[in-house]
Design a protein around this motif. Sequence first.
Motif, PDB file in Angstrom:
ATOM      1  N   GLY A  51      -3.043   8.140  -0.385  1.00  0.00           N
ATOM      2  CA  GLY A  51      -3.761   7.169  -1.191  1.00  0.00           C
ATOM      3  C   GLY A  51      -2.996   6.785  -2.443  1.00  0.00           C
ATOM      4  O   GLY A  51      -1.778   6.958  -2.529  1.00  0.00           O
ATOM      5  N   LEU A  52      -3.707   6.253  -3.440  1.00  0.00           N
ATOM      6  CA  LEU A  52      -3.107   5.889  -4.719  1.00  0.00           C
ATOM      7  C   LEU A  52      -3.151   7.088  -5.653  1.00  0.00           C
ATOM      8  O   LEU A  52      -4.212   7.691  -5.851  1.00  0.00           O
ATOM      9  CB  LEU A  52      -3.885   4.740  -5.366  1.00  0.00           C
ATOM     10  N   ARG A  53      -1.997   7.409  -6.237  1.00  0.00           N
ATOM     11  CA  ARG A  53      -1.942   8.558  -7.133  1.00  0.00           C
ATOM     12  C   ARG A  53      -1.299   8.156  -8.455  1.00  0.00           C
ATOM     13  O   ARG A  53      -0.250   7.527  -8.477  1.00  0.00           O
ATOM     14  CB  ARG A  53      -1.161   9.712  -6.514  1.00  0.00           C
ATOM     15  N   ARG A  54      -1.979   8.519  -9.546  1.00  0.00           N
ATOM     16  CA  ARG A  54      -1.404   8.267 -10.868  1.00  0.00           C
ATOM     17  C   ARG A  54      -0.329   9.301 -11.137  1.00  0.00           C
ATOM     18  O   ARG A  54      -0.558  10.503 -11.004  1.00  0.00           O
ATOM     19  CB  ARG A  54      -2.483   8.336 -11.946  1.00  0.00           C
ATOM     20  N   ALA A  55       0.849   8.826 -11.527  1.00  0.00           N
ATOM     21  CA  ALA A  55       1.990   9.728 -11.624  1.00  0.00           C
ATOM     22  C   ALA A  55       2.501   9.923 -13.038  1.00  0.00           C
ATOM     23  O   ALA A  55       3.156  10.913 -13.312  1.00  0.00           O
ATOM     24  CB  ALA A  55       3.135   9.207 -10.747  1.00  0.00           C
ATOM     25  N   TRP A  56       2.256   8.983 -13.935  1.00  0.00           N
ATOM     26  CA  TRP A  56       2.897   9.082 -15.243  1.00  0.00           C
ATOM     27  C   TRP A  56       2.102   8.282 -16.253  1.00  0.00           C
ATOM     28  O   TRP A  56       1.606   7.204 -15.963  1.00  0.00           O
ATOM     29  CB  TRP A  56       4.313   8.552 -15.156  1.00  0.00           C
ATOM     30  N   LEU A  57       1.954   8.816 -17.449  1.00  0.00           N
ATOM     31  CA  LEU A  57       1.276   8.135 -18.543  1.00  0.00           C
ATOM     32  C   LEU A  57       2.267   7.868 -19.658  1.00  0.00           C
ATOM     33  O   LEU A  57       3.246   8.596 -19.816  1.00  0.00           O
ATOM     34  CB  LEU A  57       0.119   8.987 -19.070  1.00  0.00           C
ATOM     35  N   GLN A 108      -6.309   6.179   3.084  1.00  0.00           N
ATOM     36  CA  GLN A 108      -5.089   6.231   3.886  1.00  0.00           C
ATOM     37  C   GLN A 108      -4.766   4.865   4.476  1.00  0.00           C
ATOM     38  O   GLN A 108      -5.629   4.005   4.607  1.00  0.00           O
ATOM     39  CB  GLN A 108      -5.241   7.274   4.996  1.00  0.00           C
ATOM     40  N   GLY A 109      -3.485   4.700   4.818  1.00  0.00           N
ATOM     41  CA  GLY A 109      -3.037   3.451   5.436  1.00  0.00           C
ATOM     42  C   GLY A 109      -2.546   2.404   4.469  1.00  0.00           C
ATOM     43  O   GLY A 109      -2.319   1.263   4.856  1.00  0.00           O
ATOM     44  N   LEU A 110      -2.372   2.785   3.189  1.00  0.00           N
ATOM     45  CA  LEU A 110      -1.929   1.825   2.187  1.00  0.00           C
ATOM     46  C   LEU A 110      -0.416   1.652   2.211  1.00  0.00           C
ATOM     47  O   LEU A 110       0.337   2.604   2.438  1.00  0.00           O
ATOM     48  CB  LEU A 110      -2.354   2.259   0.787  1.00  0.00           C
ATOM     49  N   HIS A 111       0.029   0.424   1.950  1.00  0.00           N
ATOM     50  CA  HIS A 111       1.427   0.098   1.706  1.00  0.00           C
ATOM     51  C   HIS A 111       1.463  -0.984   0.622  1.00  0.00           C
ATOM     52  O   HIS A 111       0.507  -1.741   0.462  1.00  0.00           O
ATOM     53  CB  HIS A 111       2.122  -0.429   2.960  1.00  0.00           C
ATOM     54  N   LEU A 112       2.556  -1.020  -0.114  1.00  0.00           N
ATOM     55  CA  LEU A 112       2.752  -2.017  -1.173  1.00  0.00           C
ATOM     56  C   LEU A 112       1.714  -1.820  -2.278  1.00  0.00           C
ATOM     57  O   LEU A 112       0.680  -1.187  -2.084  1.00  0.00           O
ATOM     58  CB  LEU A 112       2.680  -3.453  -0.643  1.00  0.00           C
ATOM     59  N   LEU A 113       1.990  -2.366  -3.434  1.00  0.00           N
ATOM     60  CA  LEU A 113       1.054  -2.287  -4.551  1.00  0.00           C
ATOM     61  C   LEU A 113       1.443  -3.293  -5.619  1.00  0.00           C
ATOM     62  O   LEU A 113       2.610  -3.405  -5.989  1.00  0.00           O
ATOM     63  CB  LEU A 113       1.050  -0.881  -5.164  1.00  0.00           C
TER      64      LEU A 113
END
Length: 202
Positions: free
Chosen positions: A34-40, A59-64
């Motif tokens: 899924g979408l995960r926040r990685a950095w602030l 699940q199943g995501l691509h591009l953003l």
Amino acid sequence: WLGTWTGPISACKGQTRGADFDPSGALWLVCEEGLRRAWLPTQSASVSTEIVGSLFEIQGLHLLAIDSRPLLGVPLIGIVRLNGDLVGLGLTERTRGDWKVIGTIASPSRNWVAVSLHRGVGYALDDKSHVFMLDVKTGMWDGPYRMPATYTWDGICTFDGNTWLALGSPKRESEATANMAPEHELWQFLKPGQAPAKVTRE
């Protein structure tokens, strides 16, 4: 160009499928889970860093593409590709809310390879070097606009309503060079009808 690099940053268990910054400056990655926040912005990652932040599990995501300057009153502030379709994302709250799926965006039937979103204007790039523009308010599409077919285009970015940047590499003409690593170039494209220009160092 001069600048300071940060990273590499990793928060996905597997392959990273996309990345963009939200209006607060947080970095979101498209992971298999899924979408995960990685950095602030308050965090520093000058060396190789693995940061596991909050997760929007789908699940199943691509591009953003996330709108860094979203329009007031417009709930759609993000675009992802889900099972081949472009899907709109919003927030449960305008600030510090959780992601939510708004719905599938009615769009041309294409194999999308990159998306971008800024101030309510979305850009979508397909695998045939065509760019389409989306008015988020009305849901109306404009295009396609053809970029040079002698290039393979991999990425697109917009920072106003009239200009976009595209990352591409020249197509190899011979078998001897077909297996060589691609030499990526950054191009700037203006309003339709105006000539594109390769971005070069000054």
